[in-house]
Design an enzyme around this catalytic site. Sequence first.
Site, PDB file in Angstrom:
ATOM      1  N   HIS A   1      -0.681 -17.401 -14.624  1.00  0.00           N
ATOM      2  CA  HIS A   1      -1.428 -18.605 -14.228  1.00  0.00           C
ATOM      3  C   HIS A   1      -1.078 -18.885 -12.768  1.00  0.00           C
ATOM      4  CE1 HIS A   1      -3.235 -22.545 -14.197  1.00  0.00           C
ATOM      5  NE2 HIS A   1      -2.091 -23.105 -13.879  1.00  0.00           N
TER       6      HIS A   1
ATOM      7  N   ASP B   1      -7.625 -22.113 -17.023  1.00  0.00           N
ATOM      8  CA  ASP B   1      -8.345 -21.094 -16.254  1.00  0.00           C
ATOM      9  C   ASP B   1      -9.556 -20.580 -17.027  1.00  0.00           C
ATOM     10  OD1 ASP B   1      -6.186 -21.072 -14.240  1.00  0.00           O
ATOM     11  OD2 ASP B   1      -5.038 -20.160 -15.857  1.00  0.00           O
TER      12      ASP B   1
END
Length: 330
Positions: free
Chosen positions: A188, A160
């Site tokens: 996440h 990410d």
Amino acid sequence: MAERPVHVAVTGAAGQIGYAIVFRIASGQLLGPDQPVVLRMLEIEPAMKALEGVAMELEDCAFPLLHDMELTSKAEEAFDGVSWALLVGSVPRKAGMERGDLLSVNGGIFGPQGKAIAAKAAHDVRILVVGNPCNTNCLIARLNAPDIPAERWFAMTRLDENRAKSQLAKKAKVPVSVVSNMAIWGNHSATQYPDARNARIAGTPVYDVISDHGWLKDKFIETVQKRGAAVIEARGLSSAGSAANAAIDSINSIRNATAWGDWTSLAVVSHGEYGTPEGLQFGFPVRSTGKGWEVVEGIEHDDDAKERIRKTTEELLQERDLVKELVPAG
């Protein structure tokens, strides 16, 4: 070579991410150009034939650093003597599957793996969980291995971070190498908070470089949150090469000192930093000395950021509640 081989375990080693990562480990990209490795590769029994093919390819590369390989479907054999464990293999979410079902199925994988790591790994073992939902899979494994210090367990939010840096670089029309201080807060998942407000481009706050603040507060965050789904839609398969790359980046960010003034993103055990509940595996900005790490303190958040962090925290608490039967009491 003078260096003793380091044993590295990779679970799901014949899967897409596993296949993308084992060659990079064997080539020295994980532990350095002078460090021999023994690859200990774990797969489910039906995938053992495919794993044999992966091992053939590794042999055919003639990597000087690849000292030996162990191929197994038994967790205790895979984790025997390992100093690094990359828990990649997990059950993907299927159509119609509730998140609670997904967590339960993966809990049946990561709980036993945690116990096997505790029983067989080297005294200095460190563990990176890649398989999704990685924060809570990591929590399950960690709580099933209470004798291993909680600070040795990491879940991957680096993919990410990398996605966010790339988006900021494209928007600002600069090389991605000049984007720094990019934190991913929380889970996440689609609730994560990519924190552009505290990130920098060539040392200057992002909000001073990119004038389109509406994009930063909306489209940027949404793009990072949903990038995995966008890859699946375009490719027909989930992220593999980028996930493997982020796993390499994650371990290098742990074992090497962080550049001065910068930080990286890892989901680590919470000790209450920024008001997060203790014990969650939570995405924070982290700095490493190469020998240890710490959560970066003193970062300020506006009301929007606080609300986003509250939502991702709430999701992690819900996930923890859904898997409470899969972890030891106490």
